[in-house]
Design an enzyme around this catalytic site. Structure first.
Site, short mmCIF file in Angstrom:
data_model
loop_
_atom_site.label_atom_id
_atom_site.label_comp_id
_atom_site.label_asym_id
_atom_site.label_seq_id
_atom_site.Cartn_x
_atom_site.Cartn_y
_atom_site.Cartn_z
N SER A 27 21.57 48.33 -25.58
CA SER A 27 21.38 47.06 -24.98
C SER A 27 20.01 46.58 -24.89
O SER A 27 19.67 45.17 -24.15
CB SER A 27 22.19 46.71 -23.58
OG SER A 27 21.58 47.74 -22.83
N ASN A 114 24.77 51.86 -12.90
CA ASN A 114 25.82 50.97 -12.56
C ASN A 114 25.71 50.12 -11.60
O ASN A 114 25.71 48.59 -11.82
CB ASN A 114 27.13 51.65 -12.39
CG ASN A 114 27.58 52.43 -13.60
OD1 ASN A 114 27.25 52.25 -14.69
ND2 ASN A 114 28.76 53.22 -13.48
N THR A 159 35.48 0.60 -18.72
CA THR A 159 36.58 1.45 -18.81
C THR A 159 37.25 1.52 -20.14
O THR A 159 37.24 0.42 -20.53
CB THR A 159 37.32 1.27 -17.59
OG1 THR A 159 38.29 -0.09 -17.82
CG2 THR A 159 37.09 1.17 -16.22
N HIS A 160 37.45 2.77 -20.58
CA HIS A 160 38.09 2.84 -21.94
C HIS A 160 37.15 2.19 -22.86
O HIS A 160 37.59 1.81 -23.92
CB HIS A 160 39.45 2.24 -21.98
CG HIS A 160 40.25 2.36 -20.92
ND1 HIS A 160 41.20 3.30 -21.06
CD2 HIS A 160 40.32 1.66 -19.84
CE1 HIS A 160 41.86 3.22 -19.87
NE2 HIS A 160 41.52 2.45 -19.07
N SER A 281 13.05 9.41 -39.70
CA SER A 281 13.80 9.82 -40.95
C SER A 281 12.92 10.01 -42.25
O SER A 281 11.74 9.40 -42.33
CB SER A 281 14.77 8.61 -41.37
OG SER A 281 15.16 8.99 -42.64
N LYS A 287 13.79 4.14 -39.27
CA LYS A 287 14.40 5.04 -38.40
C LYS A 287 13.75 5.30 -37.07
O LYS A 287 12.83 5.75 -37.12
CB LYS A 287 15.12 5.94 -39.02
CG LYS A 287 16.44 5.72 -39.93
CD LYS A 287 17.70 4.97 -39.30
CE LYS A 287 18.48 5.78 -38.52
NZ LYS A 287 19.22 7.01 -39.29
N GLU A 294 20.86 13.79 -28.74
CA GLU A 294 22.03 14.49 -29.48
C GLU A 294 21.94 15.90 -29.49
O GLU A 294 23.11 16.59 -29.35
CB GLU A 294 21.84 13.88 -31.07
CG GLU A 294 22.03 12.70 -31.36
CD GLU A 294 21.63 12.01 -32.66
OE1 GLU A 294 22.19 11.21 -33.43
OE2 GLU A 294 20.45 12.35 -33.22
#
Ligand code: ARG
Length: 484
Positions: A27, A114, A159-160, A281, A287, A294
């Site tokens: 490890s 341990n 909302t929605h 871009s 762009k 993101e």
């Protein structure tokens, strides 16, 4: 083949382990990050062994001297790892013994890897929890600052993803801010729960030596020793809890980022991110991409993954230590690092973004977002709310069909839907008024967001103080252990 003398536990074996066994079980790649904490743990342990008369003082002193040299190397990034040793614990002990001779072999008296690994990882994650709380706190402060400047910036509340009621940007930012406040609190709560020291639980059952667990716990900056030796070496709930804290923070971050991505689109145009925190871009010259937001949204996947790893890995494990537990480090080390870096960069993104007040107001003023206010108005004139809802629904249909806002209709037109409507209706319909009149506790009026802002700042400052004190306490321990 690994030569037998090289493994610290070789006595019972007739032949050394195969190279592939070492490669598979090692490890070191991951737990080498625990080196600092491992040496500190050993320094505390050996001082305790000395004080309790468990090993001779001169052996203890030479171990301490040897550990200090290793500590120095670790701090400078110069501690050389020996990959024939399977983990960081064996590396430190092996190096120590090869330098100071047989006295080094006395370090491991009354402890086991341990309890050692459980202690090391708690110390590592304790620091991470404080760093995360601090980073989240900072991000929260950036949101609060935007809120401070935008108590009167009207925008649509959704909302929605449909226009619901007008709110202010302050209210919207504070909604995110309080989510992060709970996240920061959660990191500190997790910190408090993991702030107990497993060292001295030994392999699983405690030890026959007259050790002083309170002394080592205190030396390492823990509040107290863990209560039960078997519990101490068998559980990783402190790791899972932190993985959850990280996942929840990442989920909150991803919501914030999703909105920033939408808001910076041409269709919304609510925000323009600073050039320094956007990218271009390779083909489309016009762009300006919200890549940071993101990426933060995308990184949520691996952060949630680490929580899944922890809960799946620990499910059904019998007491006590099982090697499965070695798999706990990488996922949570990574998810904590990810979340801390996401908060740090998002704090800058928020602080430097330009929010387009006029555009938000313009979008809010278009449409029937003030319909609830008209219904509430009718209620003040004695109409039951359910009935008012129906009346306004019909008025909204009419306003949509005639391509106008509610407030653009004449009084006569409006009165066709209810004769309770009077001239004063035009006082309540402008969206700015709608916002100001929502002055219930926690509502969107500027008086109400002012209260929220001062509460939030209080929460941030309280946590900053806790983080400062805890960090100081831990730092003092390291100083004492390294210098004494
Ligand atoms: N590398 C091990 C881990 O991370 C240390 C404990 C090893 N203990 C053992 N009994 N093999 O869990």
């Amino acid at each position: 083949m690994i030569s037998l003398q090289q493994a610290l536990w070789s006595g019972r074996f007739a032949v050394g382990m195969d190279d592939s066994t070492l490669a598979f079980t090692s490890s070191l790649d991951v737990d080498s990050h625990l080196a600092f904490y491992d040496v500190m743990g050993s320094l505390a342990h050996v001082r305790m062994l000395k004080k309790c008369g468990i090993i001779p003082a001169e052996d203890a002193d030479s171990i301490i001297a040897g550990l200090k040299v290793i500590l120095d190397e670790v701090r400078k990034g110069e501690f050389e790892l020996d990959y024939s040793q399977e983990d960081i614990h064996t590396n430190v002990e092996f190096t120590l013994t090869s330098r100071i001779g047989p006295a080094g072999g006395k370090l491991h008296t009354g402890r086991s890897r341990n309890d050692q690994v459980a202690t090391d990882f708690r110390m590592y994650l304790r620091d991470d929890a404080l760093k995360a709380a601090e980073a989240v706190n900072q991000l929260m402060m950036s949101l609060v600052k935007v809120a401070e400047d935008n108590g009167d910036t009207v925008m649509p509340g959704f909302t929605h993803m449909q226009h619901a009621q007008p709110v202010t940007l302050a209210q919207h930012m504070m909604a995110h801010a309080f989510k992060f406040s709970r996240d920061a609190d959660r990191f500190l709560d997790a910190f408090r729960r993991m702030d107990k020291c497993p060292l001295g639980a030994a392999a699983l059952a405690g030890t026959t030596y007259p050790i002083d667990r309170h002394m080592t716990a205190q030396a390492l900056g823990f509040r107290e020793p863990t209560e039960n030796s078997m519990d101490s070496v068998s559980d990783r709930d402190f790791v899972t809890e932190l993985a959850y804290c990280a996942a929840q923070t990442a989920i909150h971050l991803s919501s914030l980022c999703e909105e920033l991505v939408l808001w910076s689109s041409q269709e919304f145009g609510f925000v323009e991110m600073d050039d320094r925190y956007t990218t271009g871009s390779s083909i489309m010259p016009q762009k300006k991409n919200p890549d940071i937001a993101e990426l933060v949204r995308g990184k949520t996947g691996s952060v949630i993954g680490s929580l899944m790893t922890m809960i799946t890995m620990t499910k059904g494990l019998p007491l006590t230590y099982n090697r499965d537990l070695q798999e706990d480090k990488r996922p949570v080390m990574e998810s904590m690092e990810t979340v801390i870096s996401c908060c740090t960069i998002m704090s800058k993104v928020i602080a430097t973004s330009a929010f387009r007040k006029e555009r938000m107001l313009e979008v809010t003023s278009r449409g029937q977002i003030n319909a609830t206010d008209l219904a509430d108005y009718l209620v003040t004139k004695g109409v039951p709310f359910r009935e008012a809802h129906g009346i306004v629904g019909a008025a909204v249909r009419h306003s949509i069909e005639s391509g106008r806002n509610l407030e653009d209709m004449t009084l006569d037109e409006l009165r066709e839907f209810s004769d309770r409507i009077e001239d004063d209706v035009y006082d309540i319909l402008p969206v700015v008024r709608c916002v100001e009149r929502r002055n219930s506790y926690g509502g969107t009026s500027s008086a109400s967001t002012d209260v929220q802002i001062s509460k939030a700042i209080e929460q941030i400052m309280l946590r900053d103080e806790v983080i400062r004190q805890e960090t100081q306490l831990i730092e003092n321990c390291w100083k004492q252990l390294a210098e004494e």
